[in-house]
Design a protein around this motif. Structure first.
Motif, PDB file in Angstrom:
ATOM      1  N   PRO A 122      16.869  -1.365 -13.301  1.00 44.12           N
ATOM      2  CA  PRO A 122      16.384  -0.031 -13.506  1.00 44.12           C
ATOM      3  C   PRO A 122      15.758   0.929 -12.460  1.00 44.12           C
ATOM      4  CG  PRO A 122      14.596  -1.855 -13.571  1.00 44.12           C
ATOM      5  CD  PRO A 122      15.889  -2.363 -13.284  1.00 44.12           C
ATOM      6  N   THR A 123      15.845   2.071 -12.887  1.00 41.14           N
ATOM      7  CA  THR A 123      15.092   3.083 -11.651  1.00 41.14           C
ATOM      8  C   THR A 123      13.922   2.395 -10.855  1.00 41.14           C
ATOM      9  OG1 THR A 123      13.971   4.212 -13.307  1.00 41.14           O
ATOM     10  CG2 THR A 123      16.161   5.101 -12.591  1.00 41.14           C
ATOM     11  N   GLY A 124      13.572   2.660  -9.674  1.00 38.15           N
ATOM     12  CA  GLY A 124      12.544   2.062  -8.853  1.00 38.15           C
ATOM     13  C   GLY A 124      12.865   0.813  -8.407  1.00 38.15           C
ATOM     14  N   THR A 125      14.027   0.210  -8.639  1.00 37.77           N
ATOM     15  CA  THR A 125      14.131  -1.091  -8.291  1.00 37.77           C
ATOM     16  C   THR A 125      14.425  -1.224  -6.629  1.00 37.77           C
ATOM     17  OG1 THR A 125      15.307  -1.817 -10.108  1.00 37.77           O
ATOM     18  CG2 THR A 125      15.942  -3.199  -8.342  1.00 37.77           C
ATOM     19  N   PHE A 126      13.755  -2.245  -6.017  1.00 37.15           N
ATOM     20  CA  PHE A 126      13.941  -2.344  -4.529  1.00 37.15           C
ATOM     21  C   PHE A 126      15.418  -2.992  -4.158  1.00 37.15           C
ATOM     22  CE2 PHE A 126      13.892  -5.615  -1.291  1.00 37.15           C
ATOM     23  CZ  PHE A 126      13.429  -5.083  -0.061  1.00 37.15           C
ATOM     24  N   ILE A 127      15.932  -2.279  -3.354  1.00 34.25           N
ATOM     25  CA  ILE A 127      17.109  -2.486  -2.877  1.00 34.25           C
ATOM     26  C   ILE A 127      17.294  -3.377  -1.445  1.00 34.25           C
ATOM     27  CG2 ILE A 127      19.609  -1.894  -2.258  1.00 34.25           C
ATOM     28  CD1 ILE A 127      19.125   0.505  -4.422  1.00 34.25           C
ATOM     29  N   GLY A 128      16.531  -2.779  -0.561  1.00 33.79           N
ATOM     30  CA  GLY A 128      16.492  -3.410   0.795  1.00 33.79           C
ATOM     31  C   GLY A 128      15.447  -2.550   1.792  1.00 33.79           C
ATOM     32  N   LYS A 174      17.096   5.420  -7.072  1.00 36.41           N
ATOM     33  CA  LYS A 174      16.693   6.555  -7.897  1.00 36.41           C
ATOM     34  C   LYS A 174      16.969   7.002  -9.105  1.00 36.41           C
ATOM     35  CE  LYS A 174      15.961  11.640  -6.375  1.00 36.41           C
ATOM     36  NZ  LYS A 174      16.159  12.456  -5.425  1.00 36.41           N
ATOM     37  N   LYS A 175      18.350   6.515  -9.597  1.00 33.88           N
ATOM     38  CA  LYS A 175      18.712   6.601 -10.724  1.00 33.88           C
ATOM     39  C   LYS A 175      19.671   5.397 -10.927  1.00 33.88           C
ATOM     40  CE  LYS A 175      22.341  10.131  -9.821  1.00 33.88           C
ATOM     41  NZ  LYS A 175      22.799  11.415 -10.096  1.00 33.88           N
ATOM     42  N   ARG A 176      20.362   5.154 -12.155  1.00 31.91           N
ATOM     43  CA  ARG A 176      20.864   3.865 -12.626  1.00 31.91           C
ATOM     44  C   ARG A 176      22.374   4.157 -11.969  1.00 31.91           C
ATOM     45  NH1 ARG A 176      18.695   1.264 -17.199  1.00 31.91           N
ATOM     46  NH2 ARG A 176      20.654   0.043 -16.801  1.00 31.91           N
ATOM     47  N   VAL A 177      23.071   2.981 -11.605  1.00 37.71           N
ATOM     48  CA  VAL A 177      24.360   3.041 -11.279  1.00 37.71           C
ATOM     49  C   VAL A 177      25.131   2.357 -12.210  1.00 37.71           C
ATOM     50  CG1 VAL A 177      23.745   2.981  -8.689  1.00 37.71           C
ATOM     51  CG2 VAL A 177      23.838   0.955 -10.176  1.00 37.71           C
ATOM     52  N   ASP A 178      26.442   2.479 -12.174  1.00 33.42           N
ATOM     53  CA  ASP A 178      27.338   2.085 -13.152  1.00 33.42           C
ATOM     54  C   ASP A 178      28.693   1.567 -12.376  1.00 33.42           C
ATOM     55  OD1 ASP A 178      29.098   1.511 -15.245  1.00 33.42           O
ATOM     56  OD2 ASP A 178      29.104   3.206 -16.157  1.00 33.42           O
ATOM     57  N   PHE A 179      28.750   0.236 -12.331  1.00 32.96           N
ATOM     58  CA  PHE A 179      29.929  -0.431 -11.689  1.00 32.96           C
ATOM     59  C   PHE A 179      31.236   0.192 -12.041  1.00 32.96           C
ATOM     60  CE2 PHE A 179      33.256  -3.834 -11.529  1.00 32.96           C
ATOM     61  CZ  PHE A 179      32.934  -4.151 -10.257  1.00 32.96           C
ATOM     62  N   GLU A 180      31.469   0.393 -13.452  1.00 30.21           N
ATOM     63  CA  GLU A 180      32.526   1.104 -13.774  1.00 30.21           C
ATOM     64  C   GLU A 180      32.685   2.477 -13.529  1.00 30.21           C
ATOM     65  OE1 GLU A 180      31.614  -2.536 -15.965  1.00 30.21           O
ATOM     66  OE2 GLU A 180      30.610  -0.713 -15.753  1.00 30.21           O
ATOM     67  N   HIS A 181      31.915   3.081 -12.984  1.00 30.57           N
ATOM     68  CA  HIS A 181      31.818   4.469 -12.538  1.00 30.57           C
ATOM     69  C   HIS A 181      32.192   4.667 -11.017  1.00 30.57           C
ATOM     70  CE1 HIS A 181      30.431   8.598 -11.200  1.00 30.57           C
ATOM     71  NE2 HIS A 181      31.204   9.059 -12.182  1.00 30.57           N
ATOM     72  N   GLN A 182      31.191   3.752 -10.383  1.00 30.93           N
ATOM     73  CA  GLN A 182      31.200   3.648  -8.729  1.00 30.93           C
ATOM     74  C   GLN A 182      30.890   2.358  -8.273  1.00 30.93           C
ATOM     75  OE1 GLN A 182      29.539   7.164  -6.876  1.00 30.93           O
ATOM     76  NE2 GLN A 182      29.805   6.239  -4.854  1.00 30.93           N
ATOM     77  N   LYS A 183      31.781   1.815  -7.368  1.00 31.22           N
ATOM     78  CA  LYS A 183      31.367   0.641  -6.900  1.00 31.22           C
ATOM     79  C   LYS A 183      30.511   0.442  -5.657  1.00 31.22           C
ATOM     80  CE  LYS A 183      35.354  -1.256  -9.441  1.00 31.22           C
ATOM     81  NZ  LYS A 183      35.741  -0.242  -9.962  1.00 31.22           N
ATOM     82  N   GLN A 184      30.539   1.344  -4.886  1.00 30.33           N
ATOM     83  CA  GLN A 184      30.074   1.301  -3.457  1.00 30.33           C
ATOM     84  C   GLN A 184      29.499   2.737  -3.239  1.00 30.33           C
ATOM     85  OE1 GLN A 184      32.404   0.825   0.062  1.00 30.33           O
ATOM     86  NE2 GLN A 184      31.302  -1.005   0.263  1.00 30.33           N
ATOM     87  N   TYR A 185      28.539   2.581  -2.409  1.00 29.06           N
ATOM     88  CA  TYR A 185      27.807   4.004  -2.023  1.00 29.06           C
ATOM     89  C   TYR A 185      27.630   4.024  -0.355  1.00 29.06           C
ATOM     90  CZ  TYR A 185      26.865   4.852  -7.031  1.00 29.06           C
ATOM     91  OH  TYR A 185      26.819   5.327  -8.119  1.00 29.06           O
ATOM     92  N   ARG A 186      27.699   5.087   0.235  1.00 28.35           N
ATOM     93  CA  ARG A 186      27.488   5.301   1.679  1.00 28.35           C
ATOM     94  C   ARG A 186      26.369   6.338   1.743  1.00 28.35           C
ATOM     95  NH1 ARG A 186      31.230   3.510   5.251  1.00 28.35           N
ATOM     96  NH2 ARG A 186      30.939   5.241   6.610  1.00 28.35           N
ATOM     97  N   ILE A 187      25.152   6.041   2.464  1.00 33.13           N
ATOM     98  CA  ILE A 187      24.089   6.953   2.674  1.00 33.13           C
ATOM     99  C   ILE A 187      23.781   6.830   3.975  1.00 33.13           C
ATOM    100  CG2 ILE A 187      23.434   6.799   0.263  1.00 33.13           C
ATOM    101  CD1 ILE A 187      21.152   4.997   0.958  1.00 33.13           C
ATOM    102  N   ARG A 188      23.155   7.825   4.526  1.00 35.34           N
ATOM    103  CA  ARG A 188      22.653   7.898   5.811  1.00 35.34           C
ATOM    104  C   ARG A 188      21.047   8.327   5.729  1.00 35.34           C
ATOM    105  NH1 ARG A 188      24.518   7.745  10.956  1.00 35.34           N
ATOM    106  NH2 ARG A 188      26.802   7.492  10.077  1.00 35.34           N
ATOM    107  N   ALA A 189      20.436   7.400   6.564  1.00 40.11           N
ATOM    108  CA  ALA A 189      19.085   7.560   6.609  1.00 40.11           C
ATOM    109  C   ALA A 189      18.845   7.960   8.060  1.00 40.11           C
ATOM    110  CB  ALA A 189      18.104   6.283   6.193  1.00 40.11           C
ATOM    111  N   ARG A 190      17.587   8.554   7.931  1.00 42.24           N
ATOM    112  CA  ARG A 190      16.928   9.165   9.399  1.00 42.24           C
ATOM    113  C   ARG A 190      15.501   8.678   9.482  1.00 42.24           C
ATOM    114  NH1 ARG A 190      17.156  15.651   9.146  1.00 42.24           N
ATOM    115  NH2 ARG A 190      15.437  16.098   7.381  1.00 42.24           N
ATOM    116  N   VAL A 191      14.889   8.936  10.627  1.00 39.43           N
ATOM    117  CA  VAL A 191      13.727   8.461  10.858  1.00 39.43           C
ATOM    118  C   VAL A 191      13.253   9.607  11.978  1.00 39.43           C
ATOM    119  CG1 VAL A 191      14.204   6.639  12.481  1.00 39.43           C
ATOM    120  CG2 VAL A 191      11.865   6.982  11.465  1.00 39.43           C
ATOM    121  N   GLN A 192      11.717   9.847  11.594  1.00 44.03           N
ATOM    122  CA  GLN A 192      10.889  10.777  12.610  1.00 44.03           C
ATOM    123  C   GLN A 192       9.723  10.537  12.319  1.00 44.03           C
ATOM    124  OE1 GLN A 192      12.234  14.570  10.488  1.00 44.03           O
ATOM    125  NE2 GLN A 192      13.187  15.202  12.358  1.00 44.03           N
TER     126      GLN A 192
END
Length: 772
Positions: free
Chosen positions: A270-276, A319-337
């Motif tokens: 569900p939304t709000g699930t801890f990932i890493g 942040k929102k639900r994912v669907d394996f049948e729709h997209q299997k992998q995501y690439r995101i970039r994080a920054r810190v300040q």
């Protein structure tokens, strides 16, 4: 008078000073000598200061000489020294006037001594000169080293401070005389702390001489030296240490040590699930190390990062639900300040640190998904069994596409088939329930654990199936003397049907009542109508109640009509024609009836309490009369008392011996006995007592019972017993069986039983009228 002074100068002894004459600065006066001669004295002496070096080695130390100009050397004068230190620190030669210091002096303890000198003529014992005051000053020598009295010293200065930045000022103190040469003139120097720090020689101010980085070293120990005599040879010195700490400035940006993070998330999360977690490091400390994580690149806007302020970690969440049948992998970039950055230090934070996060979506067996989040259907009320309501549809989002079957939770009026079609199982009534809230469950056939539910709202549409009726029960009254056209009641109607427009009702009298000229109705066209009299005068005796039928029609399609009966009571009204008292009759009757009920309840309560008190009183009297025979005179007599009364003559005494001799048994007879038999049995019952054998057996049983009773009194006592005997020859006199026998009974024999039965013979004899 002149005085000669010998004055040593500091480290050496100078020759004798010339005698100083004080004549010019003194006044003289004539003083008569006690021996008759006259001599002149000075009012005061004028002396220079005496100087004595401190810490002199040759003791006693000759300071100088006091000598009066009147002293001719014949040893007739005596010199005396008075004041602080006289005799203990300073002494004087009484014949020569030489002054000596007999112990070492310390200027830092006391730098000035005020003394008084006096010259006495030993021959006369009188003062030759008046007392004179002079001062002995202790001259300073450099015997004290500088001391730092405010240590320990500690200072904090921001890192990366420019050259010349003030750090701290240290101050040393020298106990020597600052006005005596250079003994107390200090110079400061840096023994340890170069090349980062410097010190001003005369002020002791420490300054930064080069920039320092706290991340390389955050503390410095600096040693400062202070020398007196402006650093000349023979000067004394003192040292102190200064701890200088570097405070942090935000001159370091947070940096990710990992350039790539790999994480996984289930598509059922569900939304709000801890990932890493992600972690950046900052060499700064405290507030300068506080940082914020954020998403720099995420076109899908599926993930978010929040900052854990306790350990400065970044928490990646869904942040929102994912669907394996729709997209299997995501690439995101994080920054810190950094969270707090001064404008002057922005140059260190121009380029924030970033890292790449790869999120792998894990396939999961998901429950069925409905095409709509909720369904709304409409159906008219009254539709027959099996009528169509609507259809819902759900699909399996997984790749295998499991078949779906549907069910309705706790519903007795709806049914759903395998295609999701909802039908009725019973007719619907909008007036009972206008809405039905259903929950349709879709379950996968391959995995029955996977199911989902959707809310279904069924609105029952109105059909005009309820006729209008009176809005309330009306109690209508009309006075006997009512005139024609008098309004006696205002009526209104209600309809349980729902109308698209506002309800509108039409009021009319039935065909039969319209022919009746007693009452009329007028429709007010506002869903009310008035009932009024159509004649003059009514009779309570002839026709107390009128029943009229009122037809009420609604504006529905089709229109429905109902017949409602209105009861009109004729009443005897007040003189002014008001029906108030008439309308209150039922109310007064109900009040009276209620009052009677209340009174009856109160009487019952009183009777119950009286019965309880009577029982308690009887028990109390029974306890008091446990042995009533103790105070009486016991003889062999038995007394019998008849219940009919009659006074003293009703009492007969019998000797108990006669009871023992009488053995006649009384037998129970039937009630239907001839009058002659009754008379003879009556006489016999007056003479027959209990059988002696039965009586003896009764007495023995009671005696044995008393002897074995553990609660009996432990002394001889009289036991009293009530012996009922074997019954009466006359049989029972109960009236329970009189209902079937009294009609055939002849009670004329009662006249023969004497005056006691005269009243009974009068009541039941043949002389009484029948049916009484």
């Amino acid at each position: 008078m002149n005085c000669c002074l010998l004055l040593p100068f500091m480290l050496g002894i100078l020759p004798l000073w010339p005698c100083l004459s004080t004549t010019a600065n003194s006044k003289t006066e004539e003083v008569k000598h006690p021996m008759g001669s006259h001599w002149r004295v000075k009012r005061g002496w004028m002396w220079n200061h005496f100087f004595v070096p401190e810490e002199m080695n040759n003791i006693p130390y000759h300071i100088g000489q006091l000598k009066s100009d009147l002293d001719n050397g014949n040893n007739s004068f005596q010199y005396k020294l008075l004041g602080a230190g006289a005799g203990s620190i300073f002494v004087i030669d009484e014949r020569t006037g030489d002054i000596y210091a007999i112990q070492k002096l310390d200027r830092e303890e006391r730098s000035l001594y005020t003394l008084r000198a006096q010259v006495i003529d030993t021959t006369t014992g009188r003062a030759v000169e008046p007392e004179s005051e002079f001062v002995i000053r202790v001259s300073d020598v450099n015997d004290n080293e500088p001391q730092f009295l405010d240590e320990p010293y500690e200072a904090i200065v921001p890192e990366m401070s420019p050259e010349g930045t003030f750090v701290i000022q240290v101050t040393a103190r020298d106990a020597d005389d600052p006005s005596s040469g250079n003994n107390a003139r200090l110079l400061y120097s840096l023994l340890q702390g170069q090349p980062y720090f410097s010190i001003e020689p005369t002020t002791g101010v420490i300054r930064i001489s080069s920039q320092m980085d706290r991340e390389l070293e955050d503390e410095y120990w600096v040693i400062i030296q202070a020398k007196d005599m402006i650093g000349l040879p023979g000067a004394l010195s003192g040292t102190t240490s200064v701890l200088i700490k570097l405070s942090d400035v935000n001159d370091n940006k947070p940096v990710f040590k990992e350039s790539l993070y790999r994480m996984t998330v289930s598509e059922s999360a569900p939304t709000g699930t801890f990932i890493g977690r992600i972690k950046a490091y900052d060499n700064d400390i405290g507030e300068n190390a506080e940082m914020d994580y954020s998403i720099e690149e995420d076109d899908s806007q599926t993930f978010d990062i929040i900052t854990n302020n306790d350990n400065q970690e970044g928490i990646v969440i869904l942040k929102k639900r994912v669907d394996f049948e729709h997209q299997k992998q995501y690439r995101i970039r994080a920054r810190v300040q950094n969270r707090h950055v001064d404008e002057q230090l922005m140059k260190y934070h121009a380029e924030p640190s970033t890292t790449l996060i790869k999120v792998q979506v894990e396939d999961d067996d998901e429950p069925p998904v409905f095409l709509l989040p909720y369904y709304v259907f409409e159906i008219f009320e009254g539709r027959p069994h099996g009528s169509l309501v609507g259809m819902v549809s759900a699909t399996d989002p997984d790749q295998r596409k499991s078949p779906i079957w549907y069910s309705i939770t706790r519903s007795k009026v709806f049914h759903i088939d395998e295609n999701g079609t909802i039908i009725t199982t019973n007719p619907l009534d909008r007036e009972i329930s206008a809405w039905h809230n259903l929950s349709i469950t879709a379950t996968e056939e391959y995995n029955t654990q996977q199911s989902s539910a959707v809310p279904v709202y069924v609105q029952v549409l109105n059909v005009n199936d309820h006729a209008p009726e009176f809005s309330e029960y009306y109690e209508t009254y009309v006075c006997e003397n009512a005139g024609s056209g008098q309004i006696i009641q205002i009526i209104s109607a209600v309809d349980r049907d729902e109308s698209i427009e506002d309800h509108h009702f039409y009021f009319n009298l039935s065909v039969e009542d319209s022919k009746n000229a007693s009452f009329a109705i007028i429709d007010n066209q506002d869903n009310t109508a008035v009932i009024l009299t159509n004649r003059t005068g009514f009779s309570l005796q002839e026709e107390p109640v009128f029943y009229i039928s009122i037809l009420i029609a609604d504006n529905g399609i089709p229109s429905l009509t109902s017949t409602n009966t209105l009861s009109i009571h004729v009443c005897d009204c007040d003189d002014d024609g008001s029906t108030h008292s008439c309308s209150n009759k039922d109310f007064m009757l109900s009040i009276a009836f209620r009052t009677k009920i209340i009174i009856a309840v109160l009487i019952c309560v009183v009777v119950i309490f009286g019965f309880i008190f009577l029982i308690l009183g009887l028990k109390h009297r029974r306890k008091q009369s446990l042995f009533p025979e103790k105070g009486e005179d016991f003889r062999e007599n038995i007394f019998r008392y008849d219940d009919e009364g009659g006074g003293e003559e009703d009492t007969e005494a019998f000797d108990i011996a006669e009871l023992r001799n009488s053995a006649t048994m009384r037998e129970r007879k039937a009630r239907k006995t001839t009058p002659a038999d009754i008379r003879s049995l009556y006489r016999q019952s007056l003479q027959v007592g209990p059988d002696s054998a039965i009586f003896r057996k009764f007495i023995r049983e009671k005696l044995e019972e008393a002897d074995t009773d553990p609660c009996a009194p432990p002394f001889d006592s009289l036991q009293t017993y009530a012996f009922e005997g074997t019954g009466s020859l006359a049989g029972s006199l109960s009236s329970l069986g009189s209902a079937v026998s009294d009609q055939d009974e002849n009670y004329d024999y009662l006249n023969e039983l004497g005056p006691r039965f005269k009243r009974l013979a009068c009541m039941f004899g043949s002389a009484m009228p029948p049916n009484n």
